[in-house]
Design an enzyme around this catalytic site. Structure first.
Site, PDB file in Angstrom:
ATOM      1  N   LYS A   1       8.577   5.207  -3.867  1.00 41.24           N
ATOM      2  CA  LYS A   1       7.215   5.490  -4.332  1.00 41.24           C
ATOM      3  C   LYS A   1       6.990   7.003  -4.411  1.00 41.24           C
ATOM      4  O   LYS A   1       6.384   7.506  -5.343  1.00 41.24           O
ATOM      5  CB  LYS A   1       6.189   4.839  -3.393  1.00 41.24           C
ATOM      6  CG  LYS A   1       6.107   3.329  -3.593  1.00 41.24           C
ATOM      7  CD  LYS A   1       5.271   2.635  -2.534  1.00 41.24           C
ATOM      8  CE  LYS A   1       5.409   1.109  -2.671  1.00 41.24           C
ATOM      9  NZ  LYS A   1       4.790   0.378  -1.574  1.00 41.24           N
TER      10      LYS A   1
ATOM     11  N   GLN B   1       2.212   1.267   3.984  1.00 42.30           N
ATOM     12  CA  GLN B   1       3.345   0.375   3.696  1.00 42.30           C
ATOM     13  C   GLN B   1       3.341  -0.812   4.666  1.00 42.30           C
ATOM     14  O   GLN B   1       3.278  -0.639   5.871  1.00 42.30           O
ATOM     15  CB  GLN B   1       4.659   1.171   3.817  1.00 42.30           C
ATOM     16  CG  GLN B   1       5.892   0.387   3.451  1.00 42.30           C
ATOM     17  CD  GLN B   1       5.918  -0.019   1.975  1.00 42.30           C
ATOM     18  OE1 GLN B   1       5.579   0.747   1.091  1.00 42.30           O
ATOM     19  NE2 GLN B   1       6.303  -1.257   1.715  1.00 42.30           N
TER      20      GLN B   1
ATOM     21  N   ASP C   1      -3.702   0.649  -3.604  1.00 42.29           N
ATOM     22  CA  ASP C   1      -3.152  -0.705  -3.683  1.00 42.29           C
ATOM     23  C   ASP C   1      -4.204  -1.719  -4.159  1.00 42.29           C
ATOM     24  O   ASP C   1      -3.859  -2.847  -4.516  1.00 42.29           O
ATOM     25  CB  ASP C   1      -2.664  -1.155  -2.288  1.00 42.29           C
ATOM     26  CG  ASP C   1      -1.185  -0.860  -2.084  1.00 42.29           C
ATOM     27  OD1 ASP C   1      -0.444  -0.833  -3.083  1.00 42.29           O
ATOM     28  OD2 ASP C   1      -0.773  -0.683  -0.917  1.00 42.29           O
TER      29      ASP C   1
END
Ligand code: NAP
Length: 273
Positions: free
Chosen positions: A47, A91, A114
């Site tokens: 990422k 994460q 997200d």
């Protein structure tokens, strides 16, 4: 016809890079990694690399797995307040002593790249514009749009009901006026449902869509990604048997995976004040 997620993703990322180049203030994504799960480390590294490629500043906040829940929530609150930070991503998975829901709830909805916070999910469901849409479903919609696949009025079947893929996927298709069926492990006659759907999105993590279940006009989106008995990366759909039988299909790898990255970077480029 193969829906080439890799090519579409590259195109989106190129455009994004040009756009971000013109920003006077560069977006800054902070990725929080708790513990040393090897898979999570790789995801986080990927990422960061993707962000840097398009000109998004990115930092990894590595925290020891023994960190208390309270301390972690405190770190997120600090990042929420920090005007230099425009995006926060935690994460998953987290160590078992930390409540994932509390962590997600603590992230500011305006930095929630997200799209998992209750405010963003709620906005999606009630028809308000969320600050961020969840990356994987958003990437799938981008891919369908790129190929001009009609969503309005389409019969869409979403297999899977996770918070990160299945549920938001169904909501996003509904928003685009598809008629949505949401299937899960208790669904009866899944084969028949797959056969009659115009669009099938499979997000399960095991082989579920096989030959003879499809029709020649089907659009098949394979979200699943796992290793088969021989260690080969594969998806939910029996690609070799099904690809000649349907109108459109995504490969694994090279379909939804790269679109998720492009979509996440699109989110990370957004700056709310
Ligand atoms: P998940 O949380 O494990 O959810 C799986 C879903 O599949 C559940 O809703 C489950 O139903 C349903 N299911 C299980 N067996 C079924 C069956 N026989 N028939 C119908 N439904 C069944 O998984 P996830 O996080 O959504 O991920 C799904 C897959 O997508 C995984 O392979 C994951 O690695 C992959 N993925 C890929 C990307 C990408 O970018 N390519 C992104 C995210 C996830 P119940 O709710 O009833 O248990």
């Amino acid at each position: 016809m193969i829906l080439d997620g890799k090519a579409v993703s590259n195109k989106i990322l190129e455009k994004l890079k040009d756009k971000i180049e013109k920003f006077s203030i560069k977006p800054h994504l902070v990725v929080i990694l708790v513990g040393d799960d090897p898979a999570s480390k790789i995801y986080v590294k990927n990422k960061k690399a993707a962000a840097e490629k398009v000109g998004i500043r990115s930092s990894i906040l590595e925290l020891n797995s023994s960190i208390s829940e309270e301390e972690l929530l405190g770190k997120i609150k600090d990042l929420n307040r920090d005007p230099d930070v425009t995006g926060i991503l935690v994460q998953l998975p987290l160590p078992s002593h930390i409540d994932k829901n509390k962590v997600v709830e603590t992230i500011s909805p305006k930095k929630d790249v997200d799209g998992f916070t209750p405010e963003n999910v709620g906005r999606l469901v009630i028809g308000l514009e969320p600050y961020f849409y969840p990356a994987t479903p958003q990437g799938i919609i981008m891919l369908l749009d790129e190929y001009g696949i009609q969503l309005e009025g389409a019969d869409a079947l979403v297999i899977g009901r996770s918070n990160i893929v299945g549920k938001p996927m169904a909501q996003m298709l509904l928003r685009r006026n598809a008629t949505v069926t949401q299937a899960h492990s208790y669904t009866k006659s899944l084969e028949d449902k797959i056969k009659t759907a115009d669009i099938v999105v499979s997000a399960v993590g095991k082989k579920i869509v096989r030959c003879k279940m499809v029709n020649k006009n089907s659009v098949i989106i394979d979200v699943g990604i796992f290793r088969d008995a021989n260690g080969k990366l594969t998806g939910d759909v029996d690609f070799d048997l099904i690809s000649p039988e349907v109108k459109y299909i995504t490969p694994v790898p090279g379909g939804v995976g790269p679109m998720t990255i492009a979509s996440l970077m699109y989110n990370a480029s957004k700056v709310y004040h």
